[in-house]
Design a protein around this motif. Structure first.
Motif, mmCIF file in Angstrom:
data_model
loop_
_atom_site.group_PDB
_atom_site.id
_atom_site.type_symbol
_atom_site.label_atom_id
_atom_site.label_comp_id
_atom_site.label_asym_id
_atom_site.label_seq_id
_atom_site.Cartn_x
_atom_site.Cartn_y
_atom_site.Cartn_z
ATOM 1 N N ARG A 68 4.246 6.255 2.851
ATOM 2 C CA ARG A 68 3.932 7.514 3.523
ATOM 3 C C ARG A 68 4.279 7.435 5.017
ATOM 4 O O ARG A 68 4.831 8.363 5.589
ATOM 5 C CB ARG A 68 2.437 7.831 3.337
ATOM 6 N N GLU A 80 0.845 -1.196 0.000
ATOM 7 C CA GLU A 80 0.000 0.000 0.000
ATOM 8 C C GLU A 80 0.879 1.244 0.000
ATOM 9 O O GLU A 80 1.943 1.256 0.616
ATOM 10 C CB GLU A 80 -0.902 0.011 1.251
ATOM 11 N N ASP A 81 0.402 2.283 -0.677
ATOM 12 C CA ASP A 81 1.133 3.555 -0.699
ATOM 13 C C ASP A 81 1.361 4.066 0.716
ATOM 14 O O ASP A 81 2.353 4.716 1.018
ATOM 15 C CB ASP A 81 0.341 4.621 -1.482
#
Lengths: 265, 93
Positions: free
Chosen positions: A213, A208-209
Motif C-alpha cells: 500500500r 505486510e500488506d
C-alpha cells in the motif's frame, strides 16, 4: 565538518525489496535527525522516485550531475515530509548503465558525503556494470535478501564480490518474512538463513500488506504505525550504534535458539 | 530427525547443496568423489563412519577463495593392517 558514511544497498537478485529497504532505512534515519540522501543508481530503470512519491519533482538526474549539465544541489530532490533531511538523487531514465563509470561514482559519493550524514546507494539488480558503479563509492554494504533459495544464493554471490571492492563485512537485512509460514516450517528460519550466509544480521522485516500500500501511495512505510515501520526504525537504531533486540517473528523456541547461537544482531 | 521435514528444511538443505557448488566451483559429484577418497584414506588410519565425515565450504578472504573445512569423528584406532600403515605414514618426512 565530519564526512558522512556511504552505504550501498544490494542483493544480486531483483525483486527482494532493495528500493523499499533503502528508502525506509533512509527515512528512519531522517526521523532521527540525520541528513540522508538516497542515490538511485539504476540507470535506465529509475524506481526510487516513484516509491518515494517524488516522480513529479525531478528536474535533473545523476547523469546530468556526472556530465556537468547541472550542479549537484540542483539535482537533489528534497522530501518535505522529513523537514528537508531526506533527499533523493534520481537515476536517469533514458540512459544505459555504462553511461557512468567507477571513477565518476567515487567523485560523486565523496561530494555527497560532504553534504550528508548518510549516503544510501540503491544498487540495481545483477552483478554487472551497474553493480560495480553502485559499490564503487561505498564504505559499507547492506545485503538485502529473503529466505528463499534463489535470493540467498544470489546474496551469497554478492557477498563474495563485495570483498573484491574492499567491503569485507556487509550486513544482512532479511526482508519479506512470513511469520505464519515460519511457524509451520514452510519458510527457512532467520537463523538458518543468516548462518548459511555467514554475515551479521542487521534486521528482519515482516511481510505486510502495508508495504504494498505504501508503494502504491508513494509514502514511506516508516511514516505508518506498523511492525514493518518498527523494524526499519530498529535497523536505523543499529546503524546509529544502539543495541536493539531482533523483532520476534518466529516461534519462541527458534528465537531462543538463535539467541543461544549469538545470531541476534 | 523425528520431526516432519517442513519445506523450509528442504529449502535449507537444497540451498546448502547449491552454495557448496557455488563457493567451491566444483560440482557436488566432484565434492562427493573427493569426500569418498578422503574417507578411504582416513579409514586406513582410523575407524570413520561415512555419516561422521562432514564437509563445509566457507567463503575465503578473497572473492575466488574458498575454505574447505572437514570434520571427522574418529571412533577408535584400528588395530589391523590400517594402523600399521598409519604408523608408516607418520615415519615419513
Amino acid at each position: 565538518m565530519a564526512v558522512g558514511e556511504a552505504i550501498v544497498i544490494t542483493s544480486g537478485k531483483g525483486g527482494v525489496g532493495k528500493t523499499t529497504v533503502c528508502l525506509n532505512i533512509g527515512a528512519a534515519l531522517a526521523t532521527r535527525g540525520k541528513r540522508v540522501v538516497l542515490v538511485d543508481t539504476d540507470l535506465g530503470l529509475r524506481n526510487l522516485d516513484v516509491v518515494m512519491g517524488l516522480e513529479d519533482k525531478i528536474v535533473f538526474d545523476l547523469v546530468d550531475v556526472v556530465e556537468g549539465r547541472c550542479r549537484l544541489k540542483q539535482a537533489l530532490v528534497q522530501d518535505v515530509r522529513f523537514s528537508g533531511r531526506l533527499s533523493l538523487l534520481p537515476a536517469a531514465q533514458t540512459r544505459d548503465k555504462d553511461t557512468v563509470n567507477i571513477a565518476q561514482m567515487r567523485v560523486l559519493c565523496n561530494e555527497l558525503r560532504e553534504l550528508f550524514d548518510y549516503v544510501l546507494i540503491d544498487c540495481p539488480a545483477g552483478i554487472e556494470q551497474g553493480f560495480r558503479n553502485a559499490v564503487a563509492g561505498a564504505d559499507q554494504a547492506i545485503v538485502v535478501s529473503m529466505p528463499e533459495i534463489s535470493a540467498v544464493r544470489d546474496a551469497d554471490r554478492v557477498i563474495g564480490l563485495l570483498m573484491a571492492y574492499d567491503i569485507p563485512s556487509p550486513k544482512l537485512v532479511l526482508n519479506r518474512l512470513h511469520p505464519r509460514l515460519m511457524r509451520k516450517g514452510d519458510m527457512m528460519s532467520v537463523s538458518d538463513t543468516s548462518e548459511v550466509l555467514g554475515i551479521p544480521l542487521l534486521g528482519v522485516i515482516p511481510n505486510e500488506d502495508l508495504v504494498i500500500r505504501s508503494g502504491n501511495l508513494g509514502t514511506p512505510v516508516v511514516l505508518s504505525q506498523s511492525r514493518a515501520a518498527q523494524a526499519f526504525q530498529n535497523i536505523a537504531s543499529r546503524i546509529l550504534g544502539q543495541e536493539v533486540p531482533l523483532m520476534k517473528l518466529e516461534n519462541p523456541s527458534r528465537v531462543v535458539l538463535a539467541r543461544l547461537f549469538g545470531v541476534i544482531g | 530427525m523425528a520431526k516432519r521435514m517442513g519445506s523450509g528444511d528442504v529449502a535449507r538443505e537444497r540451498l546448502k547443496s547449491v552454495l557448496r557448488e557455488d563457493r567451491s566451483q566444483m560440482t557436488n559429484a566432484t565434492i562427493g568423489a573427493m569426500r569418498s577418497d578422503i574417507l578411504t584414506v582416513l579409514s586406513s588410519y582410523a575407524a570413520v563412519k561415512d555419516e561422521d565425515l562432514n564437509f563445509y565450504m566457507v567463503r575465503g578472504a578473497a572473492e575466488n577463495e574458498t575454505k574447505l573445512m572437514m570434520e571427522a569423528m574418529v571412533h577408535s584406532r584400528r588395530r589391523a593392517a590400517g594402523a600399521e600403515r598409519g604408523q608408516g605414514a607418520e615415519g615419513r618426512p
